[in-house]
Design a protein around this motif. Sequence first.
Motif, PDB file in Angstrom:
ATOM      1  N   LYS A  77      -4.693  26.977 -32.441  1.00  0.00           N
ATOM      2  CA  LYS A  77      -5.842  27.195 -33.535  1.00  0.00           C
ATOM      3  C   LYS A  77      -7.275  27.256 -32.381  1.00  0.00           C
ATOM      4  O   LYS A  77      -6.752  26.694 -31.117  1.00  0.00           O
ATOM      5  N   GLY A  78      -8.087  27.640 -32.927  1.00  0.00           N
ATOM      6  CA  GLY A  78      -9.368  27.367 -31.858  1.00  0.00           C
ATOM      7  C   GLY A  78      -9.857  26.160 -31.983  1.00  0.00           C
ATOM      8  O   GLY A  78      -9.379  25.092 -32.718  1.00  0.00           O
ATOM      9  N   LEU A  79     -11.022  25.895 -31.212  1.00  0.00           N
ATOM     10  CA  LEU A  79     -11.441  24.332 -31.191  1.00  0.00           C
ATOM     11  C   LEU A  79     -11.855  23.985 -32.625  1.00  0.00           C
ATOM     12  O   LEU A  79     -11.751  22.797 -32.549  1.00  0.00           O
ATOM     13  N   LYS A  80     -12.505  24.823 -33.001  1.00  0.00           N
ATOM     14  CA  LYS A  80     -13.071  24.577 -34.502  1.00  0.00           C
ATOM     15  C   LYS A  80     -12.048  23.949 -35.307  1.00  0.00           C
ATOM     16  O   LYS A  80     -12.077  23.214 -35.981  1.00  0.00           O
ATOM     17  N   GLY A  81     -10.789  24.929 -35.458  1.00  0.00           N
ATOM     18  CA  GLY A  81      -9.878  24.483 -36.210  1.00  0.00           C
ATOM     19  C   GLY A  81      -9.160  23.264 -35.812  1.00  0.00           C
ATOM     20  O   GLY A  81      -8.620  22.192 -36.582  1.00  0.00           O
ATOM     21  N   LYS A  82      -8.947  22.994 -34.543  1.00  0.00           N
ATOM     22  CA  LYS A  82      -8.348  21.461 -34.335  1.00  0.00           C
ATOM     23  C   LYS A  82      -9.474  20.425 -34.594  1.00  0.00           C
ATOM     24  O   LYS A  82      -8.959  19.375 -35.188  1.00  0.00           O
ATOM     25  N   PHE A  83     -10.828  20.788 -34.398  1.00  0.00           N
ATOM     26  CA  PHE A  83     -11.608  19.560 -34.748  1.00  0.00           C
ATOM     27  C   PHE A  83     -11.658  19.232 -36.237  1.00  0.00           C
ATOM     28  O   PHE A  83     -11.760  18.126 -36.605  1.00  0.00           O
ATOM     29  N   ASN A  84     -11.466  20.514 -37.042  1.00  0.00           N
ATOM     30  CA  ASN A  84     -11.369  20.193 -38.425  1.00  0.00           C
ATOM     31  C   ASN A  84     -10.278  19.449 -38.973  1.00  0.00           C
ATOM     32  O   ASN A  84     -10.310  18.534 -39.828  1.00  0.00           O
ATOM     33  N   ASP A  85      -9.186  19.916 -38.306  1.00  0.00           N
ATOM     34  CA  ASP A  85      -7.681  19.115 -38.785  1.00  0.00           C
ATOM     35  C   ASP A  85      -7.935  17.732 -38.332  1.00  0.00           C
ATOM     36  O   ASP A  85      -7.508  16.733 -39.126  1.00  0.00           O
ATOM     37  N   ALA A  86      -8.331  17.256 -37.241  1.00  0.00           N
ATOM     38  CA  ALA A  86      -8.468  15.938 -36.591  1.00  0.00           C
ATOM     39  C   ALA A  86      -9.526  15.285 -37.424  1.00  0.00           C
ATOM     40  O   ALA A  86      -9.021  14.239 -37.730  1.00  0.00           O
ATOM     41  N   TRP A  87     -10.610  15.900 -37.914  1.00  0.00           N
ATOM     42  CA  TRP A  87     -11.564  15.052 -38.785  1.00  0.00           C
ATOM     43  C   TRP A  87     -10.993  14.775 -40.176  1.00  0.00           C
ATOM     44  O   TRP A  87     -10.946  13.935 -40.505  1.00  0.00           O
ATOM     45  N   ASP A  88     -10.111  15.784 -40.590  1.00  0.00           N
ATOM     46  CA  ASP A  88      -9.455  15.554 -41.865  1.00  0.00           C
ATOM     47  C   ASP A  88      -8.509  14.468 -41.868  1.00  0.00           C
ATOM     48  O   ASP A  88      -8.230  13.786 -43.022  1.00  0.00           O
ATOM     49  N   ASP A  89      -7.923  14.403 -40.685  1.00  0.00           N
ATOM     50  CA  ASP A  89      -6.955  13.122 -40.446  1.00  0.00           C
ATOM     51  C   ASP A  89      -7.576  11.869 -40.515  1.00  0.00           C
ATOM     52  O   ASP A  89      -7.118  10.896 -41.163  1.00  0.00           O
ATOM     53  N   PHE A  90      -8.489  11.897 -39.865  1.00  0.00           N
ATOM     54  CA  PHE A  90      -9.418  10.688 -39.739  1.00  0.00           C
ATOM     55  C   PHE A  90     -10.074  10.332 -41.073  1.00  0.00           C
ATOM     56  O   PHE A  90      -9.833   9.184 -41.524  1.00  0.00           O
ATOM     57  N   LYS A  91     -10.650  11.240 -42.079  1.00  0.00           N
ATOM     58  CA  LYS A  91     -11.125  10.851 -43.132  1.00  0.00           C
ATOM     59  C   LYS A  91     -10.058  10.418 -44.042  1.00  0.00           C
ATOM     60  O   LYS A  91     -10.413   9.563 -45.212  1.00  0.00           O
ATOM     61  N   ASN A  92      -8.908  11.259 -44.326  1.00  0.00           N
ATOM     62  CA  ASN A  92      -7.821  10.942 -45.159  1.00  0.00           C
ATOM     63  C   ASN A  92      -6.681   9.847 -44.809  1.00  0.00           C
ATOM     64  O   ASN A  92      -5.846   9.686 -45.257  1.00  0.00           O
ATOM     65  N   ASN A  93      -6.950   9.033 -43.524  1.00  0.00           N
ATOM     66  CA  ASN A  93      -5.992   8.119 -43.272  1.00  0.00           C
ATOM     67  C   ASN A  93      -6.288   6.846 -44.366  1.00  0.00           C
ATOM     68  O   ASN A  93      -7.213   6.414 -44.496  1.00  0.00           O
TER      69      ASN A  93
END
Length: 96
Positions: A46-62
């Motif tokens: 994915k693009g940089l924005k998609g990777k960042f959004n997925d990482a942020w979701d993983d961080f928030k939903n941990n």
Amino acid sequence: MGLLKTRKNKKFSYTPRYYDNKGAEGSPFEIKHKFDEYRKTVGANKGLKGKFNDAWDDFKNNPDREVNRRILIIIAILVLIFLFIIDFDLSIFFSK
């Protein structure tokens, strides 16, 4: 010809001669990490924005909040070390 895009691998429809698909749980050629099914960040490029959004979701939903707190403390310490190295004046944040 995209200079900044990575090439997709070619996919072939090859099946081995003596492969029995009935008893197997998937493709014998599929290589998966044992935590792939629990992560969002693994998968198609994915693009940089998609990777960042997925990482942020993983961080928030941990579910383990202690890990998130530890990561934030490590980031804060690294930022302070960086500010110390570049000789940043921290007194602008404190009033007299």
